[in-house]
Write a protein that holds these residues in place. Structure first.
Motif, PDB file in Angstrom:
ATOM      1  N   UNK A   6     125.074  20.401  30.608  1.00 21.52           N
ATOM      2  CA  UNK A   6     125.858  19.746  29.305  1.00 21.52           C
ATOM      3  C   UNK A   6     125.009  20.363  28.561  1.00 21.52           C
ATOM      4  N   UNK A   7     123.619  20.173  28.713  1.00 24.63           N
ATOM      5  CA  UNK A   7     122.412  20.763  27.579  1.00 24.63           C
ATOM      6  C   UNK A   7     123.078  22.468  27.687  1.00 24.63           C
ATOM      7  N   UNK A   8     123.867  23.073  29.167  1.00 24.66           N
ATOM      8  CA  UNK A   8     123.681  24.404  28.990  1.00 24.66           C
ATOM      9  C   UNK A   8     122.316  25.507  29.266  1.00 24.66           C
ATOM     10  N   UNK A   9     122.716  26.551  28.634  1.00 23.21           N
ATOM     11  CA  UNK A   9     121.159  27.095  28.705  1.00 23.21           C
ATOM     12  C   UNK A   9     121.278  28.004  27.232  1.00 23.21           C
ATOM     13  N   UNK A  10     120.379  29.132  27.770  1.00 23.27           N
ATOM     14  CA  UNK A  10     121.016  30.442  26.422  1.00 23.27           C
ATOM     15  C   UNK A  10     121.857  31.346  26.293  1.00 23.27           C
ATOM     16  N   UNK A  11     122.621  31.445  24.987  1.00 25.47           N
ATOM     17  CA  UNK A  11     123.697  31.956  24.671  1.00 25.47           C
ATOM     18  C   UNK A  11     123.687  33.399  24.923  1.00 25.47           C
ATOM     19  N   UNK A  12     124.199  34.515  25.857  1.00 28.46           N
ATOM     20  CA  UNK A  12     124.141  35.984  25.798  1.00 28.46           C
ATOM     21  C   UNK A  12     125.676  36.535  25.700  1.00 28.46           C
ATOM     22  N   UNK A  13     125.212  37.636  24.692  1.00 31.10           N
ATOM     23  CA  UNK A  13     126.215  38.136  24.566  1.00 31.10           C
ATOM     24  C   UNK A  13     126.022  40.021  25.056  1.00 31.10           C
ATOM     25  N   UNK A  14     127.803  40.532  25.595  1.00 30.19           N
ATOM     26  CA  UNK A  14     127.404  41.510  26.303  1.00 30.19           C
ATOM     27  C   UNK A  14     127.144  42.202  24.750  1.00 30.19           C
ATOM     28  N   UNK A  15     126.499  43.399  25.117  1.00 31.40           N
ATOM     29  CA  UNK A  15     126.460  44.394  23.935  1.00 31.40           C
ATOM     30  C   UNK A  15     126.302  45.657  24.991  1.00 31.40           C
ATOM     31  N   UNK A  16     127.153  47.397  24.671  1.00 26.86           N
ATOM     32  CA  UNK A  16     127.077  48.223  25.446  1.00 26.86           C
ATOM     33  C   UNK A  16     126.787  48.491  24.205  1.00 26.86           C
ATOM     34  N   UNK A  17     125.301  50.073  24.594  1.00 27.00           N
ATOM     35  CA  UNK A  17     125.158  51.240  23.283  1.00 27.00           C
ATOM     36  C   UNK A  17     124.891  52.470  24.006  1.00 27.00           C
ATOM     37  N   UNK A  18     125.394  54.036  22.822  1.00 30.40           N
ATOM     38  CA  UNK A  18     125.676  55.175  24.003  1.00 30.40           C
ATOM     39  C   UNK A  18     124.651  55.753  23.249  1.00 30.40           C
ATOM     40  N   UNK A  19     124.309  56.954  23.480  1.00 29.31           N
ATOM     41  CA  UNK A  19     123.176  58.096  23.139  1.00 29.31           C
ATOM     42  C   UNK A  19     123.543  58.879  23.369  1.00 29.31           C
ATOM     43  N   UNK A  20     122.239  60.047  22.959  1.00 30.23           N
ATOM     44  CA  UNK A  20     121.721  60.992  23.894  1.00 30.23           C
ATOM     45  C   UNK A  20     120.417  61.000  24.250  1.00 30.23           C
ATOM     46  N   UNK A  21     119.656  61.558  25.559  1.00 26.84           N
ATOM     47  CA  UNK A  21     118.570  61.596  25.669  1.00 26.84           C
ATOM     48  C   UNK A  21     117.974  63.068  25.525  1.00 26.84           C
ATOM     49  N   UNK A  22     116.480  63.525  25.820  1.00 29.95           N
ATOM     50  CA  UNK A  22     116.164  64.300  25.943  1.00 29.95           C
ATOM     51  C   UNK A  22     117.414  65.963  26.879  1.00 29.95           C
ATOM     52  N   UNK A  23     117.175  66.744  26.548  1.00 33.97           N
ATOM     53  CA  UNK A  23     118.098  67.580  26.967  1.00 33.97           C
ATOM     54  C   UNK A  23     119.790  67.382  27.719  1.00 33.97           C
ATOM     55  N   UNK A  24     119.793  66.559  26.370  1.00 33.71           N
ATOM     56  CA  UNK A  24     121.374  66.754  25.908  1.00 33.71           C
ATOM     57  C   UNK A  24     121.899  65.670  27.025  1.00 33.71           C
ATOM     58  N   UNK A  25     121.385  64.466  27.909  1.00 32.13           N
ATOM     59  CA  UNK A  25     121.551  63.926  29.011  1.00 32.13           C
ATOM     60  C   UNK A  25     122.022  63.131  27.785  1.00 32.13           C
ATOM     61  N   UNK A  26     123.418  62.766  28.652  1.00 28.70           N
ATOM     62  CA  UNK A  26     124.202  60.998  27.883  1.00 28.70           C
ATOM     63  C   UNK A  26     123.665  59.700  28.400  1.00 28.70           C
ATOM     64  N   UNK A  27     123.764  58.491  27.890  1.00 31.32           N
ATOM     65  CA  UNK A  27     122.621  57.268  27.732  1.00 31.32           C
ATOM     66  C   UNK A  27     123.992  56.451  28.016  1.00 31.32           C
ATOM     67  N   UNK A  28     123.903  55.943  28.964  1.00 27.36           N
ATOM     68  CA  UNK A  28     124.953  54.512  28.110  1.00 27.36           C
ATOM     69  C   UNK A  28     123.868  53.015  28.843  1.00 27.36           C
ATOM     70  N   UNK A  29     123.729  52.202  27.571  1.00 29.12           N
ATOM     71  CA  UNK A  29     122.861  51.237  28.004  1.00 29.12           C
ATOM     72  C   UNK A  29     123.601  49.697  28.349  1.00 29.12           C
ATOM     73  N   UNK A  30     123.879  48.910  29.229  1.00 34.86           N
ATOM     74  CA  UNK A  30     124.529  47.475  28.890  1.00 34.86           C
ATOM     75  C   UNK A  30     123.316  46.349  28.813  1.00 34.86           C
ATOM     76  N   UNK A  31     123.545  45.571  27.789  1.00 37.19           N
ATOM     77  CA  UNK A  31     122.854  44.546  27.379  1.00 37.19           C
ATOM     78  C   UNK A  31     123.393  42.959  27.650  1.00 37.19           C
ATOM     79  N   UNK A  32     122.608  42.489  27.975  1.00 36.02           N
ATOM     80  CA  UNK A  32     122.796  41.043  27.302  1.00 36.02           C
ATOM     81  C   UNK A  32     121.785  40.124  26.752  1.00 36.02           C
ATOM     82  N   UNK A  33     121.923  40.045  25.498  1.00 33.81           N
ATOM     83  CA  UNK A  33     120.899  39.397  24.102  1.00 33.81           C
ATOM     84  C   UNK A  33     121.728  38.776  24.010  1.00 33.81           C
ATOM     85  N   UNK A  34     120.337  37.612  22.934  1.00 30.78           N
ATOM     86  CA  UNK A  34     120.509  36.458  22.290  1.00 30.78           C
ATOM     87  C   UNK A  34     119.890  36.593  21.274  1.00 30.78           C
ATOM     88  N   UNK A  35     119.836  38.039  20.896  1.00 36.48           N
ATOM     89  CA  UNK A  35     119.201  38.460  19.263  1.00 36.48           C
ATOM     90  C   UNK A  35     120.089  39.733  19.376  1.00 36.48           C
TER      91      UNK A  35
END
Length: 249
Positions: A76-105
């Motif tokens: 009933x009291x629950x716990x931390x509230x997390x939202x799912x956010x996906x970030x995308x970008x490029x790393x060194x050498x043009x490598x494509x990167x996907x980052x999946x997160x669960x965050x409360x901030x």
């Protein structure tokens, strides 16, 4: 780490992850929390929760730890509230990167992810800026001893899977995202709990790295993977076998 390997996601170095047991547990507890809240707290009627429990067992999380996380999330009291956010970008050498997160901030996570990309030679992009270069799949893995190659192929096709790759390391069954839970449950009914079962991002093409570029890419991926809010990191690089062996030693 391996280059192209059906049973080792080329985005991760398992050896490094295994040394971070407490951090692994923290990330899985977040997934257990979100999975529990996405439906009923009973694994039998909550496919995402069943997948989270399989992931927890894969890293040897104690049963009572799993049960406490589910109980806390469903209380009933629950716990931390997390939202799912996906970030995308490029790393060194043009490598494509996907980052999946669960965050409360959201602000903290976005700032930290952006800073990591900037510091280690990459650039954070907009939503869907690199995900088109990957394919989202359901992946179920069983040990090789579970069944013969022919029997596993037959069972997987009957379950609605798309493909099976069987080697001495095991059987990897892939399927469309929409079929994932049905395929996993059908195979589990026949062969028991899988070694792993998850949704995965698989690159449609890869960037082959030399040692210098590989080390630069790994610095970024390691920092991202080490962040408490980050659940998974994927990238479309590949390594020659000899270099993969050298860097994993």
């Amino acid at each position: 780490m391996a280059g192209h390997s059906q049973f080792k996601n080329i985005m991760h170095r398992k050896g490094a992850q295994d040394a971070k047991r407490a951090k692994q547990f923290g990330k899985i507890i977040r997934e257990l929390t979100v999975a529990t809240r996405s439906g009923l707290p009973e694994p039998a009627s909550n496919p995402r929760l069943r997948a989270a429990i399989v992931a927890a067992r894969e890293v040897n999380m104690p049963k009572d730890t799993i049960e406490r996380a589910i109980k806390k999330a469903s209380g009933a009291a629950g716990s931390d509230d997390y939202v799912e956010i996906r970030y995308e970008g490029y790393g060194p050498a043009g490598v494509a990167v996907i980052v999946e997160t669960l965050t409360d901030n959201r602000n903290r996570t976005a700032s930290d992810v952006r800073a990591a990309f900037s510091k280690y030679g990459g650039s954070l992009g907009e939503a869907n800026s690199v995900s088109f270069m990957f394919r989202r799949l359901g992946v179920v893995v069983y040990p090789a001893a579970t069944a013969s190659e022919d029997d596993m192929l037959e069972a997987a096709i009957e379950a609605g899977a798309e493909n099976v790759v069987s080697t001495a390391a095991g059987h990897e069954i892939t399927c469309e995202v929409e079929s994932f839970f049905a395929v996993r449950d059908a195979l589990e009914t026949r062969y028991g709990e899988p070694e792993s079962a998850k949704l995965d991002w698989r690159p449609e093409n890869t960037v082959t790295l030399d040692e210098e570029k590989a080390r630069s890419v790994f610095k970024l991926l390691d920092v991202l993977d080490d962040h408490d809010d980050v659940q998974n990191v994927y990238a479309n690089f590949d390594l020659p076998d000899d270099l993969a062996e050298k860097l994993s030693s």
